[in-house]
Motif scaffolding. Structure first.
Motif, PDB file in Angstrom:
ATOM      1  N   HIS A 152      -6.418   9.796   4.739  1.00 49.24           N
ATOM      2  CA  HIS A 152      -6.071  10.807   5.732  1.00 49.24           C
ATOM      3  C   HIS A 152      -5.333  10.126   6.891  1.00 49.24           C
ATOM      4  O   HIS A 152      -5.819   9.132   7.422  1.00 49.24           O
ATOM      5  N   PHE A 153      -4.195  10.691   7.267  1.00 56.90           N
ATOM      6  CA  PHE A 153      -3.349  10.101   8.299  1.00 56.90           C
ATOM      7  C   PHE A 153      -3.009  11.139   9.362  1.00 56.90           C
ATOM      8  O   PHE A 153      -2.644  12.267   9.011  1.00 56.90           O
ATOM      9  N   PRO A 154      -3.092  10.767  10.647  1.00 59.28           N
ATOM     10  CA  PRO A 154      -2.623  11.694  11.696  1.00 59.28           C
ATOM     11  C   PRO A 154      -1.138  11.977  11.495  1.00 59.28           C
ATOM     12  O   PRO A 154      -0.333  11.050  11.359  1.00 59.28           O
ATOM     13  N   TYR A 156       2.863   5.713   6.996  1.00 57.30           N
ATOM     14  CA  TYR A 156       1.814   5.962   7.987  1.00 57.30           C
ATOM     15  C   TYR A 156       1.085   4.648   8.258  1.00 57.30           C
ATOM     16  O   TYR A 156       0.802   3.908   7.313  1.00 57.30           O
ATOM     17  N   PRO A 157       0.755   4.356   9.516  1.00 54.68           N
ATOM     18  CA  PRO A 157      -0.076   3.178   9.786  1.00 54.68           C
ATOM     19  C   PRO A 157      -1.555   3.527   9.631  1.00 54.68           C
ATOM     20  O   PRO A 157      -1.969   4.638   9.945  1.00 54.68           O
ATOM     21  N   GLN A 158      -2.316   2.578   9.093  1.00 56.32           N
ATOM     22  CA  GLN A 158      -3.766   2.775   9.009  1.00 56.32           C
ATOM     23  C   GLN A 158      -4.426   1.449   8.671  1.00 56.32           C
ATOM     24  O   GLN A 158      -3.999   0.767   7.746  1.00 56.32           O
ATOM     25  N   GLY A 159      -5.459   1.103   9.410  1.00 55.12           N
ATOM     26  CA  GLY A 159      -6.232  -0.106   9.130  1.00 55.12           C
ATOM     27  C   GLY A 159      -5.413  -1.373   9.135  1.00 55.12           C
ATOM     28  O   GLY A 159      -5.646  -2.262   8.328  1.00 55.12           O
ATOM     29  N   TYR A 198       0.843  -1.198   0.000  1.00 54.02           N
ATOM     30  CA  TYR A 198       0.000   0.000   0.000  1.00 54.02           C
ATOM     31  C   TYR A 198       0.874   1.243   0.000  1.00 54.02           C
ATOM     32  O   TYR A 198       1.861   1.313   0.745  1.00 54.02           O
ATOM     33  N   PHE A 199       0.484   2.201  -0.825  1.00 56.79           N
ATOM     34  CA  PHE A 199       1.241   3.444  -0.948  1.00 56.79           C
ATOM     35  C   PHE A 199       0.287   4.623  -0.864  1.00 56.79           C
ATOM     36  O   PHE A 199      -0.905   4.508  -1.136  1.00 56.79           O
ATOM     37  N   VAL A 200       0.859   5.762  -0.541  1.00 57.82           N
ATOM     38  CA  VAL A 200       0.124   7.015  -0.586  1.00 57.82           C
ATOM     39  C   VAL A 200       1.047   8.030  -1.242  1.00 57.82           C
ATOM     40  O   VAL A 200       2.259   8.013  -1.028  1.00 57.82           O
TER      41      VAL A 200
END
Length: 180
Positions: free
Chosen positions: A128-130, A153-156, A46-48
């Motif tokens: 969206h990431f903190p 960033y970590p998410q899900g 996964y990338f952003v």
């Protein structure tokens, strides 16, 4: 008490009761600034990508293959009157696109000197990431992609690696697509 004074006093009393019954605003400490980007998958990771580095997303358009170019150059497409070179990003990194063709998308990289379409496995739209959860370490990505990743960033339950197409645009291997 005159009529205008009585009306004013009634409004003051109403305002005081409203303030007493109102819930307080959330504390400023509860507000966390967020960073936003476009999420996509490639080669099982996964990338952003920063929003400012991608000008558009679209389905893979019909394109014409070009002779004498690297195998990761898929061809050129006419997108609203402009010729858009299309690049298989997974093949550039030494792998292949996965998943179904109907999920594949093109991320358009547009700089002053480069207008290119990067074909990826799937696009997830805005993520969206903190900001305080940013790490300078990349997620689990292939070593060939690491020079183009500046953190994650970590998410899900996943680590979303921050992919920088602007770094790709500076790589001479990418900008010189002629077959050698």
């Amino acid at each position: 008490m005159s009529e205008p004074q009585a009306a004013f006093q009634a409004l003051l009393t109403l305002a005081q009761r409203s303030r007493a019954a109102a819930r307080g605003l959330p504390a400023q400490a509860d507000i966390r600034p967020h960073w936003s980007g476009i999420g996509f998958s490639l080669m099982g990771s996964y990338f952003v990508v920063p929003i400012g580095e991608i000008s558009e997303m679209l389905e893979v358009p019909n394109h014409t293959h070009l002779p004498g170019v690297q195998p990761w150059v898929k061809g050129v497409a006419n997108v609203r009157g402009r010729l858009l070179p299309l690049f298989d990003l997974a093949m550039f990194f030494g792998d292949r696109l996965s998943g179904s063709r109907k999920h594949r998308r093109v991320l358009i990289l547009e700089t002053e000197t480069l207008y290119s379409g990067l074909i990826v496995d799937q696009v997830f739209g805005m993520q969206h990431f903190p900001m305080d959860e940013y790490s300078e370490q990349a997620g689990a990505v292939a070593s060939s992609i690491l020079p183009f990743v500046t953190g994650s960033y970590p998410q899900g339950g996943e680590r979303w690696s921050l992919f920088r197409p602007a770094l790709l645009a500076e790589d001479p291997r990418f900008t010189n697509a002629a077959k050698t």
